[in-house]
Motif scaffolding. Sequence first.
Motif, short mmCIF file in Angstrom:
data_model
loop_
_atom_site.label_atom_id
_atom_site.label_comp_id
_atom_site.label_asym_id
_atom_site.label_seq_id
_atom_site.Cartn_x
_atom_site.Cartn_y
_atom_site.Cartn_z
N VAL A 58 0.81 -1.22 0.00
CA VAL A 58 0.00 0.00 0.00
C VAL A 58 0.85 1.27 0.00
O VAL A 58 0.58 2.22 -0.70
CB VAL A 58 -0.94 0.01 1.24
N SER A 72 2.22 3.37 -3.29
CA SER A 72 1.27 4.05 -4.18
C SER A 72 0.68 5.27 -3.49
O SER A 72 0.48 6.31 -4.11
CB SER A 72 0.18 3.09 -4.64
N VAL A 73 0.43 5.16 -2.19
CA VAL A 73 -0.11 6.30 -1.45
C VAL A 73 0.92 7.42 -1.39
O VAL A 73 0.63 8.59 -1.64
CB VAL A 73 -0.51 5.85 -0.02
N GLY A 81 -4.00 1.84 -3.87
CA GLY A 81 -3.49 1.12 -2.70
C GLY A 81 -4.40 -0.01 -2.27
O GLY A 81 -3.93 -1.11 -1.93
#
Lengths: 270, 256, 257
Positions: free
Chosen positions: B133, B136-137, B186
Amino acid sequence: MVGVATDERSATGGRRAVRLPSRVEERLWWASGLVLVVVVWQVYAMLSTSSLIVGPWEVVEATGDLIASGELWEYAQSSALSFAIGMLIGSVSGLVIGLLVGRFRLVEITLDPYISALYATPLVAIIPVLIVLLGFGPLSKIVIVSIFVFFPVAINTAAGVKEVPRDLLELADSFCSREMLTWRDVVVPSALPFIVTGLRLSVGRGLIGVVVAEFETAVTGLGYLILSKSRRFLMAESLVPVVVLMIAGFVLYSLLKRVEDGMLERRRGL
Amino acid sequence: MDRAEDPRLVWGLRIGFALVVLAVWQVTAVRLGENFFAAPGAIVSSAVALLRSGELMHYFVPTLEVLAWGFLLGLAVGIPIGLAIGRWRRLYWVSEGPINLFYTTPLAAVIPIILVILGFGTTTKVFVVFAFVVFSVLINSAAGVRNVDGDLLELARSYGSSEPMLWREILIPSALPFVLVGIRIGIGRALIGAVVAEFYAGISGVGYLIIYYSNRFDVASALVPVGMLIALGVGSTAGLKRLQEWLTPWASEARV
Amino acid sequence: MAQIRAENVEKHFGHVQALGRLHLEVETNEFVSVLGPSGCGKTTLLRIVAGLVPPDGGTVYVDGEPVTGPRPNTTLVFQHFRLLPWRTAEDNVAYGLRLRGMAKRQAREEVRPYIEMVGLEGFEKSYPYQLSGGMQQRVGLARALAIDPEILLMDEPFGALDAQTREVMQEELLRIWNATHKTVVFVTHSIDEALVLSDKVVVMAARPGRIIETIEVPFPRPRPTNLRADPVFAQLRTRMWELLRTTEPEETGVAGG
């Protein structure tokens, strides 16, 4: 307004000129970031008492060993072949469906919700099932890669076709262009950068598909190499295929990115 | 193309298409061997059985827990770091290489290695989801701050804005749509991470359930948790889109 | 003493001399337009006065003090409005007050007279994307007025509006100026606009950006709406047109503000 923007840019440029040229500074920072990662990793590995934590140097040594024994080459070949064929099948079918969805409203209405839904789902979940159905050979891997690649290509192609400037389509119509010619002269060329974006996004997914499929089939390929080495606690050797995948992904991604940027640049130049 | 279509036509086409696919699937499966090729009917009866026995929920709940923890950790780490990277260009330059390196790495390939190092427990799975996650965040949050309209930054300067007010009035609202895109990507990656981790780690979660039934050649039962993951993926994406429309009305409306 | 005084102001962008040793004086409560072709440096001059860009040579004094950065008694109104897309009209108007530490609720109260002044009643809760260009610039204007600055710097504020809206906004601005009497520096490339609004028009030429003529506008205030029919208006208009034409704009392709 354009003038204002130019003024702004040169205004800051003027103030910066006293210091290090900003491009050089940027490169230096960029490179030091990568060096930092490697150094921290190496130091951490050297300080760690666990034999499971290996540093970059040990990975380099292990790479040498695996190349010398021919193991790496053999497994990489198997993965690469499945990846390439899967990529080809997946992107061609994604392209065809994407073009149809983008050009024909009825096809879009029918298929779009299903394509978006499947794009949003963790497709890795079906890998074990597909392997049960298709066997432990390369066929499974190829099918899995094609499925993974299909969705980003189809979705981006459709988006690209829908972005075709309407006045260009009207222009084609006004010249009484036949549908096939319209596709050749207008639709495909203007959707092309989007198609390349789809390909670029599918590289990573395709690689994941190959690797997870090889974890499952556990016969050959880089995925199997990772699995078998890590199960025998040969951590350095298990990281070698990871690095290979990383480089492969990075190279393909940047290559397609460059193609895409080139296309967009040329378009802007028009 | 933009005119509103007759909803009867729209839903007729969609449902019709689904029915045709299901019918072809059913007929083929029955011809080739119903259990092995999992006809839709067989999947439905497996689903009923798995739900009745409570087995499905028993395996699904741990997956949700792993997802929730890893996802929240990813947001808690990824958003602030991403925003900071987007604001200070030296930080951006120094971190750009490593972040892209990690982001383009097929993380799934590292999962067996992580399992060996961190063990086969829940912590490992949470870590895997987190790792899937966070990048991408982070990348999208940074892009959001970097994409802020330079004209608005100058506006703030001409009004003598302080740094905290700059964040509050301009940087954060401007980055929000990007952050939400990062979160949406994410979620998709979190699901992948959780499932692959469960393929190999321990005996809990939907990932394990899929492997369990696949290894028994019970394709119909294996496809039930797959269906559940599809529902989860579609549901969360749709939910996030709603959230996006609600939180950033200016961004979605402006595109109309 | 002049409220704004620019002395020997110079600015270069690379090899281009945007402003060359320029002098300008603006009295308190005076409405001065800076008129010139694209790329003559009029926007650059405004940005230097605003303290957004430092000059390469010379100094700008406001109230006798050299300008080193943005000042709280000076506000800009921009050509492309620069509203915060994520804030409603009233919160955009309240922006300057919020930056000065005022609580949201109180700021909304405080800006009400300004919202009424620019004719935005009923649109307080609208987002910028729901407003027309003219309405958006009303928000921009109210935002600038709401912090009650002594000096308003306006950078072609009506340049992005259609011709009709533009005239309506000019009338509105005249009305507001009559009520508030700020010192205004108004950048434009429209001769009519400069004549309708100003006490004084400063005509600039490009390469290097310089002032070639300062023209007093003799019309008394408040000005009639049919000012354009006045023969003196036509005379001044012709004269400015000649001035701008003899300084023939730069080669094509160089756009400017």
